[in-house]
Design an enzyme around this catalytic site. Structure first.
Site, short mmCIF file in Angstrom:
data_model
loop_
_atom_site.label_atom_id
_atom_site.label_comp_id
_atom_site.label_asym_id
_atom_site.label_seq_id
_atom_site.Cartn_x
_atom_site.Cartn_y
_atom_site.Cartn_z
N ALA A 24 0.81 -1.23 0.00
CA ALA A 24 0.00 0.00 0.00
C ALA A 24 0.84 1.27 0.00
CB ALA A 24 -0.93 -0.02 1.21
N THR A 28 0.42 5.48 -1.67
CA THR A 28 0.09 6.63 -0.81
C THR A 28 0.40 7.95 -1.52
OG1 THR A 28 2.29 6.45 0.22
CG2 THR A 28 0.41 5.46 1.41
N PHE A 35 -2.47 1.06 5.19
CA PHE A 35 -3.27 0.44 6.26
C PHE A 35 -2.71 0.74 7.64
CE2 PHE A 35 -6.14 -1.89 3.63
CZ PHE A 35 -5.45 -2.10 2.44
N GLN A 103 0.46 -6.33 -3.45
CA GLN A 103 -0.63 -6.65 -2.50
C GLN A 103 -1.79 -5.66 -2.70
OE1 GLN A 103 1.23 -7.63 1.65
NE2 GLN A 103 2.73 -6.38 0.54
N HIS A 121 -3.69 -9.93 -3.84
CA HIS A 121 -4.94 -9.74 -3.10
C HIS A 121 -6.09 -9.32 -3.99
CE1 HIS A 121 -2.35 -9.11 0.76
NE2 HIS A 121 -2.43 -10.37 0.39
N CYS A 129 -20.33 -12.68 -8.89
CA CYS A 129 -21.42 -13.08 -8.00
C CYS A 129 -20.90 -14.03 -6.93
CB CYS A 129 -22.52 -13.79 -8.80
SG CYS A 129 -23.78 -14.51 -7.73
N CYS A 150 -26.81 -10.06 -8.19
CA CYS A 150 -26.67 -10.83 -9.44
C CYS A 150 -28.06 -11.18 -9.96
CB CYS A 150 -25.88 -12.10 -9.14
SG CYS A 150 -25.77 -13.25 -10.52
N SER A 191 4.66 -3.06 4.89
CA SER A 191 5.14 -3.29 6.27
C SER A 191 5.54 -4.75 6.46
CB SER A 191 4.04 -2.92 7.27
OG SER A 191 2.91 -3.76 7.05
N ASN A 213 11.21 1.54 2.00
CA ASN A 213 10.05 1.67 2.86
C ASN A 213 10.26 2.78 3.89
OD1 ASN A 213 7.43 0.20 3.14
ND2 ASN A 213 8.07 0.17 5.30
N1 APR Z 1 7.14 5.46 0.36
C1 APR Z 1 7.68 4.38 0.98
N2 APR Z 1 7.03 3.69 1.95
C2 APR Z 1 5.80 4.12 2.29
C3 APR Z 1 5.17 5.24 1.69
C4 APR Z 1 5.91 5.91 0.68
N3 APR Z 1 5.41 6.98 0.05
N4 APR Z 1 3.95 5.41 2.26
C5 APR Z 1 3.81 4.43 3.18
N5 APR Z 1 4.92 3.67 3.21
C6 APR Z 1 5.17 2.47 4.00
C7 APR Z 1 4.69 2.56 5.43
O1 APR Z 1 5.74 3.01 6.26
C8 APR Z 1 4.32 1.11 5.73
O2 APR Z 1 5.40 0.40 6.33
O3 APR Z 1 4.41 1.46 3.39
C9 APR Z 1 4.05 0.49 4.36
C10 APR Z 1 2.58 0.14 4.16
O4 APR Z 1 2.29 -0.92 5.03
P1 APR Z 1 0.79 -1.34 5.28
O5 APR Z 1 -0.03 -0.13 5.51
O6 APR Z 1 0.81 -2.44 6.30
O7 APR Z 1 0.32 -1.93 3.87
P2 APR Z 1 0.68 -3.35 3.28
O8 APR Z 1 2.03 -3.82 3.74
O9 APR Z 1 0.45 -3.29 1.82
O10 APR Z 1 -0.47 -4.28 3.93
C11 APR Z 1 -0.50 -5.61 3.48
O11 APR Z 1 -2.55 -5.91 4.70
O12 APR Z 1 -4.72 -5.48 5.31
C12 APR Z 1 -3.93 -6.13 4.44
O13 APR Z 1 -4.73 -6.77 2.36
C13 APR Z 1 -4.19 -5.67 3.04
O14 APR Z 1 -2.68 -5.81 1.17
C14 APR Z 1 -2.82 -5.33 2.51
C15 APR Z 1 -1.92 -6.07 3.45
#
Ligand code: APR
Length: 238
Positions: A24, A28, A35, A103, A121, A129, A150, A191, A213
């Site tokens: 994710a 951002t 998340f 993801q 994911h 459906c 559906c 993360s 990250n």
């Molecule tokens: N550049 C680098 N890192 C970033 C940035 C950015 N601009 N913005 C956020 N981050 C980092 C955050 O520090 C965090 O460690 O990205 C990481 C996002 O981690 P999560 O929010 O846990 O997202 P993710 O790892 O994709 O979650 C995995 O959890 O709920 C489930 O299915 C959902 O696919 C998701 C999975």
């Protein structure tokens, strides 16, 4: 250019077998909340914890509340690919990047032009459906009101992996094969908290594991190069 970014640029310049594994944090900078960051989805006030809402049991029992969350928080209209998405698509076109394994469910890698994208994911841009499996246009589900139904009467659901649901075997197997064979593995914007996705990193056998990250991850000690910077900014320099 900072030395850590220069080191990544060198690895990228010298490789034609790069795999990217992201989360994710890659989106951002396109305005889509992640998340687990402080302002992330899982730290916002909801009647139920988002991890509960995004589960199979919750979807079955409270579809109305699920779709309220889905339409408010998962669907981000107008989100555009950022520099990270765009550079990854370029690296693929240059024959340097083999695949993006993500993801994320937002479709922004494909919107940036990436062709080989493994969506661990799923994607909110696809729907089907929940009973007969008939595929549906996701737009109606994402932007409608009430429960999308559906022709068979059952509820239409997004093609995403909810908690308690298995990942697609074929996608997982291909992701493992690509990572095993990779020369350079770049892991970014995740993360590395959620399995089995996070466990993919263990299949990498090379010595060019790069983590890009903002925050620390449980795999930092395994990385050959760590860059705690914004991934869009980093990728705009390599
Ligand atoms: N550049 C680098 N890192 C970033 C940035 C950015 N601009 N913005 C956020 N981050 C980092 C955050 O520090 C965090 O460690 O990205 C990481 C996002 O981690 P999560 O929010 O846990 O997202 P993710 O790892 O994709 O979650 C995995 O959890 O709920 C489930 O299915 C959902 O696919 C998701 C999975």
């Amino acid at each position: 250019m900072d030395s850590d970014v220069a080191a990544l640029k060198k690895l990228v310049d010298e490789s034609s077998n790069i795999v990217f594994f992201g989360g994710a944090g890659v989106s951002t900078e396109s305005g889509i909340a992640d998340f687990r960051s402080v302002d992330g989805l899982y730290n916002q006030e909801w009647k139920y914890p988002p991890e509960t809402i995004l589960s199979h049991t919750f979807f079955e029992r409270n579809p109305e509340e699920y779709f309220r969350f889905h339409r408010k928080k998962l669907v981000v209209d107008g989100a555009k690919p950022n520099k990270a998405h765009l550079r990854l698509a370029e690296l693929e076109q240059e024959g340097k990047l083999r695949a993006v394994i993500t993801q994320n469910i937002d479709g922004l890698h494909q919107a940036a032009g990436s062709k080989k994208v493994l969506e661990l994911h799923g994607s909110i841009l696809r729907a089907y459906c929940s009973r007969c499996g008939k595929p549906y246009d996701a737009d109606k589900m994402n932007h409608g009101t009430g429960l999308p139904r559906c022709d068979c009467g059952a509820v239409i659901r997004p093609d995403i992996v909810l908690y308690e649901e298995p990942l697609d075997d074929a996608v997982l197997t291909e992701a493992i094969q690509l990572i095993r064979a990779a020369d350079v593995l770049i892991v970014g914007g995740t993360s590395l908290n959620v399995y089995p996705a996070a466990g993919l990193i263990n299949y990498y056998t090379g010595n060019k594991l790069v983590l890009v990250n903002l925050s620390e991850t449980p795999y930092d000690s395994y990385a050959d190069l760590i860059i705690h910077k914004k991934i869009g900014e980093v990728f705009s320099q390599i």
